[in-house]
Design an enzyme around this catalytic site. Sequence first.
Site, short mmCIF file in Angstrom:
data_model
loop_
_atom_site.label_atom_id
_atom_site.label_comp_id
_atom_site.label_asym_id
_atom_site.label_seq_id
_atom_site.Cartn_x
_atom_site.Cartn_y
_atom_site.Cartn_z
N ARG A 141 0.83 -1.21 0.00
CA ARG A 141 0.00 0.00 0.00
C ARG A 141 0.87 1.26 0.00
O ARG A 141 2.09 1.19 -0.02
CB ARG A 141 -0.90 -0.01 1.23
N LYS A 208 -3.11 -7.45 2.53
CA LYS A 208 -2.42 -6.17 2.32
C LYS A 208 -1.04 -6.16 2.99
O LYS A 208 -0.78 -6.92 3.93
CB LYS A 208 -3.28 -5.03 2.86
N LYS A 210 2.11 -3.28 4.34
CA LYS A 210 2.29 -1.84 4.62
C LYS A 210 3.72 -1.52 5.07
O LYS A 210 4.27 -2.25 5.89
CB LYS A 210 1.29 -1.41 5.69
N CYS A 429 -11.37 7.53 12.14
CA CYS A 429 -11.48 6.89 10.83
C CYS A 429 -12.74 7.38 10.13
O CYS A 429 -13.59 8.02 10.74
CB CYS A 429 -11.51 5.38 10.99
FE1 SRM Z 1 -8.42 0.74 6.81
C1 SRM Z 1 -10.61 -1.57 5.68
C2 SRM Z 1 -10.38 3.11 5.62
C3 SRM Z 1 -5.88 2.87 7.21
C4 SRM Z 1 -6.86 -1.55 8.87
N1 SRM Z 1 -10.16 0.70 5.79
C5 SRM Z 1 -10.87 -0.40 5.39
C6 SRM Z 1 -12.01 0.03 4.45
C7 SRM Z 1 -11.48 -0.02 3.04
C8 SRM Z 1 -13.33 -0.73 4.62
C9 SRM Z 1 -13.57 -1.95 3.79
O1 SRM Z 1 -12.70 -2.84 3.70
O2 SRM Z 1 -14.67 -2.06 3.26
C10 SRM Z 1 -12.21 1.50 4.93
C11 SRM Z 1 -12.83 2.47 3.91
C12 SRM Z 1 -13.67 3.49 4.61
C13 SRM Z 1 -14.15 4.59 3.73
O3 SRM Z 1 -15.37 4.71 3.54
O4 SRM Z 1 -13.34 5.36 3.24
C14 SRM Z 1 -10.84 1.82 5.46
N2 SRM Z 1 -8.14 2.61 6.37
C15 SRM Z 1 -9.11 3.47 5.98
C16 SRM Z 1 -8.63 4.91 6.04
C17 SRM Z 1 -9.23 5.81 4.97
C18 SRM Z 1 -8.92 5.43 7.45
C19 SRM Z 1 -8.87 6.92 7.63
O5 SRM Z 1 -9.86 7.44 8.15
O6 SRM Z 1 -7.87 7.56 7.34
C20 SRM Z 1 -7.11 4.67 5.91
C21 SRM Z 1 -6.62 4.64 4.50
C22 SRM Z 1 -5.11 4.58 4.45
C23 SRM Z 1 -4.50 4.66 3.07
O7 SRM Z 1 -4.40 5.77 2.52
O8 SRM Z 1 -4.08 3.63 2.56
C24 SRM Z 1 -6.99 3.28 6.53
N3 SRM Z 1 -6.63 0.64 7.78
C25 SRM Z 1 -5.79 1.69 7.92
C26 SRM Z 1 -4.83 1.41 8.94
C27 SRM Z 1 -3.75 2.37 9.43
C28 SRM Z 1 -2.43 2.15 8.76
O9 SRM Z 1 -2.36 1.47 7.73
O10 SRM Z 1 -1.44 2.67 9.28
C29 SRM Z 1 -5.11 0.14 9.43
C30 SRM Z 1 -4.40 -0.56 10.60
C31 SRM Z 1 -3.05 -1.07 10.28
C32 SRM Z 1 -3.13 -2.44 9.69
O11 SRM Z 1 -3.32 -2.56 8.49
O12 SRM Z 1 -3.03 -3.41 10.46
C33 SRM Z 1 -6.25 -0.34 8.69
N4 SRM Z 1 -8.64 -1.29 7.19
C34 SRM Z 1 -7.94 -2.00 8.13
C35 SRM Z 1 -8.50 -3.33 8.22
C36 SRM Z 1 -8.01 -4.47 9.15
C37 SRM Z 1 -6.96 -5.29 8.49
C38 SRM Z 1 -6.57 -6.47 9.33
O13 SRM Z 1 -5.40 -6.81 9.35
O14 SRM Z 1 -7.43 -7.10 9.94
C39 SRM Z 1 -9.58 -3.37 7.31
C40 SRM Z 1 -10.51 -4.56 7.03
C41 SRM Z 1 -9.94 -5.50 6.04
O15 SRM Z 1 -8.91 -5.29 5.44
O16 SRM Z 1 -10.60 -6.53 5.87
C42 SRM Z 1 -9.65 -2.08 6.71
FE1 SF4 Z 2 -11.72 1.21 9.19
FE2 SF4 Z 2 -13.31 2.75 10.58
FE3 SF4 Z 2 -14.29 1.36 8.54
FE4 SF4 Z 2 -13.57 0.10 10.74
S1 SF4 Z 2 -15.20 1.62 10.60
S2 SF4 Z 2 -12.99 -0.48 8.62
S3 SF4 Z 2 -11.84 1.27 11.44
S4 SF4 Z 2 -12.82 3.01 8.40
#
Ligand code: SRM
Ligand code: SF4
Length: 557
Positions: A141, A208, A210, A429
Amino acid sequence: MNTTVTNSKLSPNELLKQADPTLAGTIASTLANPESDRFSEDDNQFLKFHGIYQQDDRDQRKTGKQYIMMVRGRLPGGVVTPEHYLAFDTLATQYANNTLRITSRQGFQFHGVLKKNLGPLIKRIHEHLLTTLAACGDVNRNVMAPPTPATSPLVDEVLENARRLSQALLPVTPAYHEIWIDGVTLDLGKTRPDFADPLYGKTYLPRKFKIAFAIPPLNDVDVHANCLGFIAISEGGKLRGYNVVAGGGMGMSHGNAATFPRLADELGMVAPHQIDDIAKAVLTIHRDFGDRTNRKHARLKYILEDRGVAWFREELERRVGFKLEPSKPYQFTRQGDLFGWHRQSNGANFLGLFVETGRVKDTGDYRLKSGLRAVVERFHLEVRLTPSQNLLLVNVADKDRPAITQLLAEFGIPVDTQAAAIRKASMACVSLPTCGLALAESERALPGVLTRLEGLLGEFGLADEEIVVRMTGCPNGCVRPYLAEIGFVGKAPDKYQIYLGGTHTTNRLNRLYRESVPVASLIDELRPVVARFVKERRGAERFGDFCARVLTETAKA
Ligand code: SRM
Ligand code: SF4
């Protein structure tokens, strides 16, 4: 290598990737069909690799599903040229919901994109030499790196390393270009079943991946939350190398003890020219040993947890063909951003602007989106997105500072006192209404919770206290809440788990303090802890350190 898993055990995503390694699916024909407002569920999985999520507006569900897309831009280190910034701003107005969302990994997201606007949006993004490829999906990513030019003379060099690495780890599928740029309407997957990515192979990663770069003493990227982290080690102001850490991640599921947040382990030090080899080796260890049967156990962190650091280091050294030096000592003393005007290490200036919950939009007299557009346009300013969802305007000449402050003031954007310390150290988030996984509000709830928290701190004479507060709408941990001094994690509509005891350098996990607390009672639950903090605090002890000490002592008693 564990490549012998039979197809019957593989997760459905694995079978999809295997069937169409180009990642094209039937995206092209659906895109060309004006009758359809949505993609199939299979294509939804492929779209992620193209930086796109199909969502629906959850506020509208009662009156029927309204499909909308989220589109994520890939911006290594959060660096945005003035031209790129203006392009993002224009496209958000033309094709999305007229807001830009700064993400917790220094990217930009468009929300509310209708299917009919998706093709033109991605094409326009590409025309501006930007990309959404691999912003999501089972690949590497957006690479994070410290964006703040004042913090260290190493910033430019580290940003360059991040940019180079990001490029080196991009998948090479022809589908992205052909569907979005050339406008090919054929479903490409069927025509190229033998395609295999040179790095990722036919089935990409199990999940994913990172990467982040950090420059001590600042841990603004929360480096230990990443699959792979590079921590800059300098000698005499020069970059000597990087300590490598691996196996961090935040995601967990409520009630499933087999899933948990984890901090990355220290592996050793490497020279700057070795980072591409290290990254490719760590990534291919994930590719070859990750769990492809269970997506909840498929992140790299579980390989480290299950097989141990010694095994991991040995496998890494075998793949790169050299030994890692022992890690060099370093210390993190803080996370977060600098706000207001600051001098850069090269003598120019930068302005740190707090962006509440990362949402760039106009609200009443506070016209952040229009104001930013005006200053970037008039002064041709480079923008940097921070890992705490804020924004920096960099490389500003002394003579332009007063005029920029004045112009921002005309749009209701303050420069000196932007918000209380606790608010500036907060993140939420996206959550509702766009995130399909949200269990509770986050972006729309945190500002109100913070107002009440500020009131509580004021009662105890702590109005200026900085406490790192992070809220998420579910346990996936998208703003890294398990590292915060106070973490609110959505459990059910209007209910949150409260986590306490992270540290301001974000390299310690907090602990669950209270479960399923109604949003209206969050402050009542915290009141006794804040009261004890005031009485029992040791010197300038931080709230998170106090909680870690007191909660541990209470647990022992
Ligand atoms: Fe995230 C899934 C938003 C950073 C862990 N994340 C999602 C999804 C795509 C929901 C989905 O799968 O349907 C969210 C979209 C929401 C929306 O409507 O926009 C979403 N994640 C975000 C963002 C936009 C949060 C924010 O408010 O800033 C961040 C986008 C970052 C980017 O530019 O790439 C974002 N997500 C993170 C982080 C923080 C980081 O990477 O430092 C994490 C935790 C670190 C990690 O990966 O362990 C994170 N997102 C998740 C997870 C849990 C993954 C796991 O290992 O279990 C999911 C769910 C999944 O992947 O199934 C997820
Ligand atoms: Fe990420 Fe927030 Fe959506 Fe959970 S509710 S997957 S923490 S953006």
